[in-house]
Design an enzyme around this catalytic site. Structure first.
Site, PDB file in Angstrom:
ATOM      1  N   PRO A 133       1.593 -20.032   8.979  1.00 34.22           N
ATOM      2  CA  PRO A 133       2.129 -19.827  10.369  1.00 34.22           C
ATOM      3  C   PRO A 133       3.737 -20.225  10.147  1.00 34.22           C
ATOM      4  O   PRO A 133       5.144 -19.331  10.670  1.00 34.22           O
ATOM      5  CB  PRO A 133       1.808 -21.295  10.486  1.00 34.22           C
ATOM      6  CG  PRO A 133       0.458 -21.155  10.173  1.00 34.22           C
ATOM      7  CD  PRO A 133       0.291 -21.011   8.903  1.00 34.22           C
ATOM      8  N   GLN A 345       4.667  12.003  22.130  1.00 33.34           N
ATOM      9  CA  GLN A 345       4.972  12.419  23.433  1.00 33.34           C
ATOM     10  C   GLN A 345       4.346  14.475  23.682  1.00 33.34           C
ATOM     11  O   GLN A 345       4.959  14.385  25.104  1.00 33.34           O
ATOM     12  CB  GLN A 345       6.349  12.279  22.577  1.00 33.34           C
ATOM     13  CG  GLN A 345       7.788  12.896  23.797  1.00 33.34           C
ATOM     14  CD  GLN A 345       7.707  11.513  24.521  1.00 33.34           C
ATOM     15  OE1 GLN A 345       7.055  10.793  24.979  1.00 33.34           O
ATOM     16  NE2 GLN A 345       8.351  12.311  25.941  1.00 33.34           N
ATOM     17  N   ILE A 346       4.274  13.908  22.252  1.00 33.74           N
ATOM     18  CA  ILE A 346       3.861  16.040  21.909  1.00 33.74           C
ATOM     19  C   ILE A 346       2.429  16.136  23.124  1.00 33.74           C
ATOM     20  O   ILE A 346       1.769  17.099  24.225  1.00 33.74           O
ATOM     21  CB  ILE A 346       3.717  16.340  21.147  1.00 33.74           C
ATOM     22  CG1 ILE A 346       5.185  16.572  20.070  1.00 33.74           C
ATOM     23  CG2 ILE A 346       2.625  18.136  21.126  1.00 33.74           C
ATOM     24  CD1 ILE A 346       4.837  17.364  18.730  1.00 33.74           C
ATOM     25  N   GLY A 349       0.427  12.871  28.522  1.00 30.43           N
ATOM     26  CA  GLY A 349      -0.123  11.492  29.553  1.00 30.43           C
ATOM     27  C   GLY A 349      -1.217  11.322  28.308  1.00 30.43           C
ATOM     28  O   GLY A 349      -2.311  10.688  28.049  1.00 30.43           O
ATOM     29  N   GLU A 372       2.224  -6.641   4.636  1.00 30.17           N
ATOM     30  CA  GLU A 372       2.386  -6.712   3.102  1.00 30.17           C
ATOM     31  C   GLU A 372       3.818  -6.168   3.134  1.00 30.17           C
ATOM     32  O   GLU A 372       4.855  -5.510   1.394  1.00 30.17           O
ATOM     33  CB  GLU A 372       1.908  -5.326   2.234  1.00 30.17           C
ATOM     34  CG  GLU A 372       0.276  -5.773   2.525  1.00 30.17           C
ATOM     35  CD  GLU A 372      -1.290  -5.367   1.373  1.00 30.17           C
ATOM     36  OE1 GLU A 372      -0.549  -5.148   0.293  1.00 30.17           O
ATOM     37  OE2 GLU A 372      -1.723  -5.204   1.531  1.00 30.17           O
TER      38      GLU A 372
HETATM   39  N1  CAA Z   1       6.892  -8.857  -9.251  1.00 26.97           N
HETATM   40  C1  CAA Z   1       6.705  -9.850 -10.643  1.00 26.97           C
HETATM   41  N2  CAA Z   1       7.752 -10.130 -10.069  1.00 26.97           N
HETATM   42  C2  CAA Z   1       8.813 -10.491  -9.146  1.00 26.97           C
HETATM   43  C3  CAA Z   1       8.585  -9.286  -7.949  1.00 26.97           C
HETATM   44  C4  CAA Z   1       8.154  -8.523  -8.293  1.00 26.97           C
HETATM   45  N3  CAA Z   1       7.098  -7.392  -7.809  1.00 26.97           N
HETATM   46  N4  CAA Z   1       9.701  -9.961  -7.093  1.00 26.97           N
HETATM   47  C5  CAA Z   1       9.805 -11.153  -7.716  1.00 26.97           C
HETATM   48  N5  CAA Z   1       9.460 -11.991  -8.566  1.00 26.97           N
HETATM   49  C6  CAA Z   1       9.857 -12.579  -9.754  1.00 26.97           C
HETATM   50  C7  CAA Z   1      11.385 -12.944  -9.424  1.00 26.97           C
HETATM   51  O1  CAA Z   1      11.461 -12.199 -10.996  1.00 26.97           O
HETATM   52  C8  CAA Z   1      11.762 -14.421  -9.647  1.00 26.97           C
HETATM   53  O2  CAA Z   1      11.559 -15.219 -11.127  1.00 26.97           O
HETATM   54  P1  CAA Z   1      11.969 -16.289 -11.773  1.00 26.97           P
HETATM   55  O3  CAA Z   1      12.295 -17.189 -10.474  1.00 26.97           O
HETATM   56  O4  CAA Z   1      11.332 -15.898 -12.626  1.00 26.97           O
HETATM   57  O5  CAA Z   1      13.427 -15.940 -11.913  1.00 26.97           O
HETATM   58  C9  CAA Z   1      11.105 -14.820  -9.045  1.00 26.97           C
HETATM   59  O6  CAA Z   1       9.706 -14.098  -8.818  1.00 26.97           O
HETATM   60  C10 CAA Z   1      11.390 -15.089  -7.284  1.00 26.97           C
HETATM   61  O7  CAA Z   1      12.256 -14.392  -7.036  1.00 26.97           O
HETATM   62  P2  CAA Z   1      13.159 -13.679  -6.038  1.00 26.97           P
HETATM   63  O8  CAA Z   1      14.098 -14.794  -6.420  1.00 26.97           O
HETATM   64  O9  CAA Z   1      13.571 -12.541  -5.491  1.00 26.97           O
HETATM   65  O10 CAA Z   1      11.795 -14.554  -4.373  1.00 26.97           O
HETATM   66  P3  CAA Z   1      12.753 -14.517  -3.095  1.00 26.97           P
HETATM   67  O11 CAA Z   1      12.281 -16.050  -2.409  1.00 26.97           O
HETATM   68  O12 CAA Z   1      13.879 -14.248  -2.915  1.00 26.97           O
HETATM   69  O13 CAA Z   1      11.855 -13.681  -1.782  1.00 26.97           O
HETATM   70  C11 CAA Z   1      10.956 -11.083  -1.495  1.00 26.97           C
HETATM   71  C12 CAA Z   1      11.754 -11.968  -2.437  1.00 26.97           C
HETATM   72  C13 CAA Z   1      11.272 -10.441  -2.521  1.00 26.97           C
HETATM   73  C14 CAA Z   1      11.852 -11.864  -0.628  1.00 26.97           C
HETATM   74  C15 CAA Z   1      10.151 -12.016  -1.815  1.00 26.97           C
HETATM   75  O14 CAA Z   1       9.372 -13.179  -0.568  1.00 26.97           O
HETATM   76  C16 CAA Z   1       8.966 -11.230  -0.461  1.00 26.97           C
HETATM   77  O15 CAA Z   1       8.051 -10.216  -1.030  1.00 26.97           O
HETATM   78  N6  CAA Z   1       8.353 -11.864   1.176  1.00 26.97           N
HETATM   79  C17 CAA Z   1       7.267 -11.299   1.421  1.00 26.97           C
HETATM   80  C18 CAA Z   1       6.112 -11.443   1.725  1.00 26.97           C
HETATM   81  C19 CAA Z   1       4.918 -10.184   1.637  1.00 26.97           C
HETATM   82  O16 CAA Z   1       4.942  -9.280   1.646  1.00 26.97           O
HETATM   83  N7  CAA Z   1       4.150 -10.857   2.757  1.00 26.97           N
HETATM   84  C20 CAA Z   1       2.813  -9.859   3.421  1.00 26.97           C
HETATM   85  C21 CAA Z   1       1.861 -10.769   2.706  1.00 26.97           C
HETATM   86  S1  CAA Z   1       0.609 -10.084   2.542  1.00 26.97           S
HETATM   87  C22 CAA Z   1      -0.208  -9.612   3.856  1.00 26.97           C
HETATM   88  O17 CAA Z   1       0.589  -8.858   4.360  1.00 26.97           O
HETATM   89  C23 CAA Z   1      -1.966 -10.019   5.000  1.00 26.97           C
HETATM   90  C24 CAA Z   1      -2.634  -9.446   4.179  1.00 26.97           C
HETATM   91  O18 CAA Z   1      -3.861  -9.588   4.057  1.00 26.97           O
HETATM   92  C25 CAA Z   1      -2.772  -7.483   4.000  1.00 26.97           C
END
Ligand code: CAA
Length: 390
Positions: A133, A345-346, A349, A372
């Site tokens: 949440p 729009q196309i 109604g 995601e």
């Molecule tokens: N692959 C592998 N490792 C990764 C990575 C990737 N794509 N992205 C980041 N990492 C690693 C980094 O290398 C880093 O590693 P170290 O600590 O070893 O250096 C670590 O993860 C932290 O990375 P960041 O400092 O970049 O992390 P951040 O806190 O700044 O967050 C972010 C990055 C991209 C914003 C991430 O938090 C993110 O993607 N947020 C969105 C989450 C999301 O998509 N949520 C949806 C969930 S699923 C859903 O929607 C429900 C469902 O059921 C479908």
């Protein structure tokens, strides 16, 4: 920098799975899509049939219950399903991308035998639970906890927006084992939903993809055996992000399917409907809309194929395809929203009426810009990669 990927020639196997998905969607899903959208019921019968066709674990090897195909096969099949109904596509995408990928890459042999086989074959339904949440885009700030007590972890907390949670048999859960370590304190677990301490929470009343059930889940002293830990303690965030890279290619394909459905409906309507003595398609205002929709759709398709090929290359090299996946997801989801908006729009109604599926495409398209990883998160990921900030 993005590396130019391999050139793409579709094989007979690719054409076969695309045709299988297309035929199934037209024959079995099209007649029920509006009804399930309206009721919000989970389409279990058609999902089980999709499992029998091999659509629930397309990229998983046959020995683990999958179809043993590649990522191109996956995106082609998902696009066809989503062109008819994005709800079925969401369920398919979570099973394939978010559940199976993580276990295949990070699971033990025993975990693959028990959980991957059952979900990839479509016998069981899988889900993925990261969001809470108060922890969405900032996924490293979760409040749920797992505390090790001998051979089990005791899990407590509330997770939200879990796709397929109301019906899932197994869930890949991300929770904190060491909160002081922030994202490095997150661990992944395989949850069996029929065990004590697992409670399904309120089902979300959603704008779109209404037949794909989404709910909160609550853990009340759930006892998870140590052998159900996925990866090592503290590896959870990396697993979650790695799996989301795969998931984002799936959502991009879903968005492409919705965009194409909106586009094809618009072309048909523009050829048939008359106003001021001419077909709608004879007006330049409609033509410009059609041209922009078509161009964006084909650009989205290329970004998706590029991401799929990058994933296939990464499988061999062990590298990442984060940039390609985020670009595909960002562009395709905004294309879906653009095309659905133009389609309404196309249609005027009639685009606003439940008598046609166009309003459903409009409602379904929106989620692709949110789940995601929102469009804002995708832009952040792309820019960080290009600027060398991560
Ligand atoms: N692959 C592998 N490792 C990764 C990575 C990737 N794509 N992205 C980041 N990492 C690693 C980094 O290398 C880093 O590693 P170290 O600590 O070893 O250096 C670590 O993860 C932290 O990375 P960041 O400092 O970049 O992390 P951040 O806190 O700044 O967050 C972010 C990055 C991209 C914003 C991430 O938090 C993110 O993607 N947020 C969105 C989450 C999301 O998509 N949520 C949806 C969930 S699923 C859903 O929607 C429900 C469902 O059921 C479908």
């Amino acid at each position: 920098m993005t590396t130019p990927s391999l050139s793409l020639t579709l094989t007979a196997e690719h054409e076969m799975i695309r045709q299988t998905a297309r035929d199934f969607a037209q024959k079995e899903i099209a007649p029920i899509a509006a009804e399930f959208d309206e009721s919000g019921d989970f389409p279990i019968t058609t999902i089980k049939k999709m499992g029998a066709l091999g659509l629930m674990g397309i990229e998983m090897p046959e020995e683990y219950g999958g179809a043993g195909m590649d990522t191109i096969a996956y995106v082609l099949a998902l696009e066809e399903i989503c062109k008819v109904d994005a709800s079925h596509g969401t369920i398919m995408s979570v099973n394939n991308s978010l559940f199976c990928n993580g276990i295949y890459k990070f699971g033990t042999e025993a975990q693959k035998q028990k959980y991957l086989k059952a979900v990839a074959s479509g016998e069981k339904i899988g889900a993925y639970s990261l969001t809470e949440p108060m922890s969405g885009s900032d996924a490293g700030t979760m409040k749920s906890r797992a505390v090790r007590e001998g051979d089990v972890y005791v899990i407590n907390g509330r997770k939200s927006w879990v796709t397929s949670a109301p019906v899932a048999d197994y869930i890949v859960l991300f929770t904190m084992t060491a909160p002081e370590k922030k994202h490095k304190g997150i661990t992944a677990f395989l949850i069996e939903t029929d065990q004590p301490g697992f409670v399904r929470g309120k089902k979300e009343p959603k704008l779109g993809i209404r037949a794909s059930a989404t709910s909160e889940i609550v853990f009340e002293n759930y006892r998870c055996p140590v052998e159900n830990r996925l990866g090592e303690e503290g590896e959870g965030f990396k697993i979650a992000m790695t799996v989301l890279d795969a998931g984002r290619i799936g959502i991009a394909s879903q968005a492409l399917g919705i965009a194409e459905a909106a586009y094809e409906a618009s072309v048909a309507y523009a050829k048939e409907r008359e106003a001021f003595g001419s077909k709608l398609g004879e007006f330049q205002g409609t033509q410009f809309k059609i041209a922009d929709m078509k161009t964006r759709i084909e650009a989205a398709r290329l970004l998706i194929y590029n991401a799929a090929l990058a994933k296939m290359n990464a499988k061999a090299s062990g590298g990442r395809y984060t940039l390609e996946a985020s670009m595909a997801k960002l562009y395709a989801s905004e294309t879906a929203m653009f095309c659905a908006h133009q389609a309404v729009q196309i249609h005027g109604g009639m685009g606003y009426s439940k008598e046609l599926p166009v309003e459903r495409f409009f409602r379904d398209a929106k989620i692709t810009e949110i789940y995601e990883g929102t469009s804002e998160i995708q832009r952040m990921v792309i820019a960080r990669q290009e600027l060398g900030l991560r």
